[in-house]
Structures are given as structure tokens and as C-alpha cells.
Design a protein around this motif. Structure first.
Motif, PDB file in Angstrom:
ATOM      1  N   TRP A  60       0.840  -1.205   0.000  1.00  0.00           N
ATOM      2  CA  TRP A  60       0.000   0.000   0.000  1.00  0.00           C
ATOM      3  C   TRP A  60       0.875   1.255   0.000  1.00  0.00           C
ATOM      4  N   VAL A  61       1.929   1.249   0.823  1.00  0.00           N
ATOM      5  CA  VAL A  61       2.803   2.431   0.902  1.00  0.00           C
ATOM      6  C   VAL A  61       3.421   2.720  -0.469  1.00  0.00           C
ATOM      7  N   ILE A  62       3.846   1.672  -1.172  1.00  0.00           N
ATOM      8  CA  ILE A  62       4.473   1.883  -2.487  1.00  0.00           C
ATOM      9  C   ILE A  62       3.455   2.476  -3.459  1.00  0.00           C
ATOM     10  N   ALA A  63       2.276   1.862  -3.549  1.00  0.00           N
ATOM     11  CA  ALA A  63       1.268   2.340  -4.510  1.00  0.00           C
ATOM     12  C   ALA A  63       0.787   3.747  -4.135  1.00  0.00           C
ATOM     13  N   PHE A  64       0.577   3.965  -2.857  1.00  0.00           N
ATOM     14  CA  PHE A  64       0.132   5.278  -2.379  1.00  0.00           C
ATOM     15  C   PHE A  64       1.161   6.355  -2.740  1.00  0.00           C
ATOM     16  N   SER A  65       2.434   6.058  -2.503  1.00  0.00           N
ATOM     17  CA  SER A  65       3.495   7.043  -2.736  1.00  0.00           C
ATOM     18  C   SER A  65       3.654   7.334  -4.229  1.00  0.00           C
ATOM     19  N   GLU A  66       3.565   6.284  -5.051  1.00  0.00           N
ATOM     20  CA  GLU A  66       3.691   6.513  -6.495  1.00  0.00           C
ATOM     21  C   GLU A  66       2.542   7.394  -6.989  1.00  0.00           C
ATOM     22  N   GLY A  67       1.342   7.131  -6.470  1.00  0.00           N
ATOM     23  CA  GLY A  67       0.188   7.951  -6.872  1.00  0.00           C
ATOM     24  C   GLY A  67       0.347   9.390  -6.434  1.00  0.00           C
ATOM     25  N   LEU A  68       0.817   9.583  -5.199  1.00  0.00           N
ATOM     26  CA  LEU A  68       0.989  10.945  -4.683  1.00  0.00           C
ATOM     27  C   LEU A  68       2.092  11.686  -5.447  1.00  0.00           C
ATOM     28  N   ALA A  69       3.129  10.930  -5.825  1.00  0.00           N
ATOM     29  CA  ALA A  69       4.224  11.538  -6.602  1.00  0.00           C
ATOM     30  C   ALA A  69       3.687  12.100  -7.912  1.00  0.00           C
ATOM     31  N   THR A  70       2.809  11.350  -8.567  1.00  0.00           N
ATOM     32  CA  THR A  70       2.230  11.805  -9.833  1.00  0.00           C
ATOM     33  C   THR A  70       1.340  13.025  -9.585  1.00  0.00           C
ATOM     34  N   GLU A  71       0.543  12.964  -8.515  1.00  0.00           N
ATOM     35  CA  GLU A  71      -0.386  14.056  -8.202  1.00  0.00           C
ATOM     36  C   GLU A  71       0.357  15.363  -7.917  1.00  0.00           C
ATOM     37  N   LEU A  72       1.548  15.247  -7.293  1.00  0.00           N
ATOM     38  CA  LEU A  72       2.267  16.456  -6.876  1.00  0.00           C
ATOM     39  C   LEU A  72       3.367  16.875  -7.859  1.00  0.00           C
ATOM     40  N   ALA A  73       3.574  16.078  -8.905  1.00  0.00           N
ATOM     41  CA  ALA A  73       4.724  16.316  -9.796  1.00  0.00           C
ATOM     42  C   ALA A  73       4.745  17.732 -10.370  1.00  0.00           C
ATOM     43  N   SER A  74       3.583  18.233 -10.759  1.00  0.00           N
ATOM     44  CA  SER A  74       3.574  19.549 -11.411  1.00  0.00           C
ATOM     45  C   SER A  74       3.565  20.685 -10.384  1.00  0.00           C
ATOM     46  N   ALA A  75       3.531  20.335  -9.090  1.00  0.00           N
ATOM     47  CA  ALA A  75       3.459  21.370  -8.050  1.00  0.00           C
ATOM     48  C   ALA A  75       4.818  21.669  -7.418  1.00  0.00           C
ATOM     49  N   GLY A  76       5.861  21.032  -7.948  1.00  0.00           N
ATOM     50  CA  GLY A  76       7.194  21.284  -7.379  1.00  0.00           C
ATOM     51  C   GLY A  76       7.456  20.512  -6.097  1.00  0.00           C
ATOM     52  N   VAL A  77       6.650  19.496  -5.843  1.00  0.00           N
ATOM     53  CA  VAL A  77       6.824  18.684  -4.631  1.00  0.00           C
ATOM     54  C   VAL A  77       7.224  17.273  -5.063  1.00  0.00           C
ATOM     55  N   THR A  78       8.292  16.731  -4.453  1.00  0.00           N
ATOM     56  CA  THR A  78       8.710  15.372  -4.805  1.00  0.00           C
ATOM     57  C   THR A  78       8.248  14.383  -3.732  1.00  0.00           C
ATOM     58  N   VAL A  79       7.927  13.183  -4.192  1.00  0.00           N
ATOM     59  CA  VAL A  79       7.589  12.086  -3.275  1.00  0.00           C
ATOM     60  C   VAL A  79       8.489  10.906  -3.645  1.00  0.00           C
ATOM     61  N   THR A  80       9.189  10.383  -2.646  1.00  0.00           N
ATOM     62  CA  THR A  80      10.083   9.238  -2.857  1.00  0.00           C
ATOM     63  C   THR A  80       9.689   8.133  -1.892  1.00  0.00           C
ATOM     64  N   VAL A  81       9.576   6.920  -2.400  1.00  0.00           N
ATOM     65  CA  VAL A  81       9.268   5.799  -1.510  1.00  0.00           C
ATOM     66  C   VAL A  81      10.536   4.963  -1.347  1.00  0.00           C
ATOM     67  N   LEU A  82      10.982   4.862  -0.097  1.00  0.00           N
ATOM     68  CA  LEU A  82      12.201   4.109   0.227  1.00  0.00           C
ATOM     69  C   LEU A  82      11.834   2.647   0.466  1.00  0.00           C
ATOM     70  N   CYS A  83      12.480   1.759  -0.290  1.00  0.00           N
ATOM     71  CA  CYS A  83      12.191   0.318  -0.169  1.00  0.00           C
ATOM     72  C   CYS A  83      13.475  -0.425   0.188  1.00  0.00           C
ATOM     73  N   PRO A  84      13.838  -0.467   1.470  1.00  0.00           N
ATOM     74  CA  PRO A  84      15.064  -1.178   1.841  1.00  0.00           C
ATOM     75  C   PRO A  84      14.826  -2.671   1.996  1.00  0.00           C
ATOM     76  N   GLY A  85      15.936  -3.421   1.953  1.00  0.00           N
ATOM     77  CA  GLY A  85      15.900  -4.824   2.384  1.00  0.00           C
ATOM     78  C   GLY A  85      16.151  -4.851   3.886  1.00  0.00           C
ATOM     79  N   PHE A  86      16.849  -5.891   4.361  1.00  0.00           N
ATOM     80  CA  PHE A  86      17.099  -5.996   5.803  1.00  0.00           C
ATOM     81  C   PHE A  86      18.116  -4.940   6.255  1.00  0.00           C
ATOM     82  N   VAL A  87      17.744  -4.179   7.271  1.00  0.00           N
ATOM     83  CA  VAL A  87      18.615  -3.120   7.795  1.00  0.00           C
ATOM     84  C   VAL A  87      18.865  -3.407   9.276  1.00  0.00           C
ATOM     85  N   ARG A  88      20.111  -3.231   9.706  1.00  0.00           N
ATOM     86  CA  ARG A  88      20.419  -3.468  11.130  1.00  0.00           C
ATOM     87  C   ARG A  88      19.874  -2.320  11.970  1.00  0.00           C
TER      88      ARG A  88
END
Ligand SMILES: NC(=O)c1ccc[n+]([C@@H]2O[C@H](COP(=O)([O-])OP(=O)(O)OC[C@H]3O[C@@H](n4cnc5c(N)ncnc54)[C@H](OP(=O)(O)O)[C@@H]3O)[C@@H](O)[C@H]2O)c1
Length: 249
Positions: A146-174
């Protein structure tokens, strides 16, 4: 503003953004730990570090965080926790709390911050998902999808407004994540463990370049690609591995 800023990936975002001279608004649920982290970061980087005490599984707390988020330039929706049990073996309330923290809080806070950023014509939103969002392993994995799809959608919605949206998808982190969820990963090869400093550094570079999806490290870029193109039956077996491990002793 960084949610879940007292430990792991969120704390590392606080360090790296503080080191760049940004004033910090840190959100977490434990007062003593939060105050201590704020004092340390303010002392280390000479920036303001404001504490916002909030449990993001509680609706009233999420509403206060959203109100404060209206005036921030950078929002990092990071707070989260993992689950050790299979869905049907777990308490339903815990599964619901996970959705509240990982998804609902992100939705509400992003709505408030995103509108203000759109009106101002600038801003950065970073949402922390996981490579688990591309497999099928219980509510955690579903929430990260959900976070990935939500963020990609928001990124598109805000693209022309000068606002960036990035979704961080890490693997295992200590971090403290697996210990808290009582997930034992003793047999995980070292090559699959990432360091939070590297994860955050690569994410901030990606966000600065306006990339929508950030997958730190070559190995996880490769695994994420495989998870997206592989037949779903293989992806489902991968999801099985992310669940039902023996608890830590
Ligand atoms: N570690 C990994 O392998 C990994 C991999 C992929 C994605 N992620 C994601 O990365 C994010 C951060 O995880 P982490 O690994 O840094 O874990 P962590 O070290 O356990 O840190 C989690 C942070 O979230 C906060 N938090 C937990 N529940 C909260 C709630 N109800 N309300 C507000 N804050 C809450 C914690 O606050 P307290 O310390 O006060 O409890 C802490 O600051 C999560 O979204 C996680 O799903 C982690």
C-alpha cells in the motif's frame, strides 16, 4: 519532520538532515527517549529539534502530528514495526495497529503536509516502505505494498506542483526492528544486511534527484526487480519466508 525518529532508520534520517542544517521535528511515542534524542541532535548539529510525542496508532495523536506537518518542508513517514506471527495466530488488534501506524498515519499526515506543500509550490515527502512490499508475506507486506502504490500515486499528483515524493524500499537493515518483533535472523547472510547510514544516504540522494522509488544497494535493486517480474507463485513462496520464524531466545 521525521516519524519514528528515535531509533534505526528514522534516527539516521534525523542525523543526516540535522547535519545538513535542517531544523528537526521528531515524532515518537516514548517521552524520555524522544527528549534525549532531541537534545543530542540539537547539541551535535546546532539546529532546533522539536519533540512531538505521539503514538501513531492513536487517532488523536495522528491528528496533532498532521496539524504540525502543515508547516514542514520535508516529511519522512518512517515509523513502523514488524509482526512475528502468522495473521490468524496473531491478535487482531495488533494487526489493526500495524495498519494504523504504517498506512493510516501516513495517509493522514501526508494529506495535511501535501496540501500545504502544493500551495507553497515546494516540498519533499519520503515514505518508508520495504522490498517486502513486492512479496506477499502477511499484513506487514500488504501494508508496505500500500505504501508503495500510495506514494507513487501521490508523486504523480504532486509532480507539477514542485513537490517530490520518494518511496524508500530497503531490504534488511540493522536496527532494533527485528529484535522488537522477536524475529530471529541469525542465519541471514551478511551480504543481505544493510547499514542504516547507507540506506538513508542513498535515499536522500534519490529524493534530491526526484526519483520516485529508492531501493538502496545493488543486491536489493536486483532482488526487487526479480520480485516485480517473477511469476506470482514464486513471489508467494518468497513471502512465506518472511513470516513465521522462531522467536528470538
Ligand atoms: N529494519 C529493517 O530491516 C527494515 C526493512 C525495511 C523497512 N523497514 C521500515 O523502516 C521503518 C523504520 O524501522 P526501523 O528498522 O528503523 O525500526 P526501529 O529501529 O524499531 O525504529 C522504529 C521507530 O518507529 C517508532 N514507532 C514504533 N511504533 C510507533 C508508533 N505506534 N507511533 C510512533 N512511532 C512509533 C519507534 O519509536 P520507539 O523507539 O519510541 O518505540 C522508533 O522510533 C519502518 O517503517 C520499517 O517497516 C525496516
Amino acid at each position: 519532520m521525521i516519524t519514528g525518529a528515535t531509533s534505526g532508520i528514522g534516527l539516521e534520517f534525523a542525523h543526516q538532515l540535522g547535519a545538513r542544517g535542517h531544523h528537526l521535528v521528531l515524532v515518537a511515542p516514548e517521552a524520555d527517549r524522544l527528549e534525549q534524542v532531541c537534545a543530542e541532535l540539537a547539541g551535535t548539529y546546532g539546529v532546533e529539534a522539536e519533540a512531538v510525542l505521539a503514538d501513531l496508532s492513536v487517532r488523536a495523536d495522528v491528528a496533532s502530528v498532521a496539524e504540525r506537518a502543515r508547516s514542514v518542508d520535508i516529511l519522512v513517514n518512517n515509523a513502523g514495526f514488524g509482526l512475528q506471527k502468522w495473521f490468524l495466530d496473531n491478535e487482531r488488534a495488533v494487526e489493526e495497529a500495524l495498519l494504523d501506524v504504517l498506512c493510516r498515519a501516513m495517509l493522514v499526515v501526508s494529506h495535511a503536509a501535501g496540501r500545504s506543500m502544493r500551495d507553497r509550490g515546494s516540498g519533499t515527502i519520503i515514505n518508508v516502505a520495504s522490498v517486502a512490499g513486492w512479496v506477499a508475506g502477511g499484513t506487514y507486506s500488504a501494508a508496505k505494498s500500500w505504501v508503495i502504490a500510495f506514494s507513487e500515486g501521490l508523486a504523480t499528483e504532486l509532480a507539477s506542483a514542485g513537490v517530490t515524493v520518494t518511496v524508500l524500499c530497503p531490504g534488511f537493515v540493522r536496527t532494533e526492528f527485528h529484535q522488537r518483533a522477536q524475529i530471529s535472523l541469525d542465519n541471514l547472510p551478511d551480504a543481505l544486511w544493510l547499514d542504516a547510514r547507507r540506506v538513508v544516504r542513498e535515499c536522500l540522494t534519490d529524493a534530491g534527484e526526484g526519483r520516485v522509488i529508492s531501493v538502496p544497494s545493488r543486491i536489493y535493486k536486483g532482488l526487487a526487480w526479480i520480485a516485480r517480474v517473477a511469476p506470482r507463485r514464486f513471489v508467494r513462496s518468497g513471502g512465506k519466508l518472511t513470516q513465521h520464524r522462531p522467536p528470538l531466545r
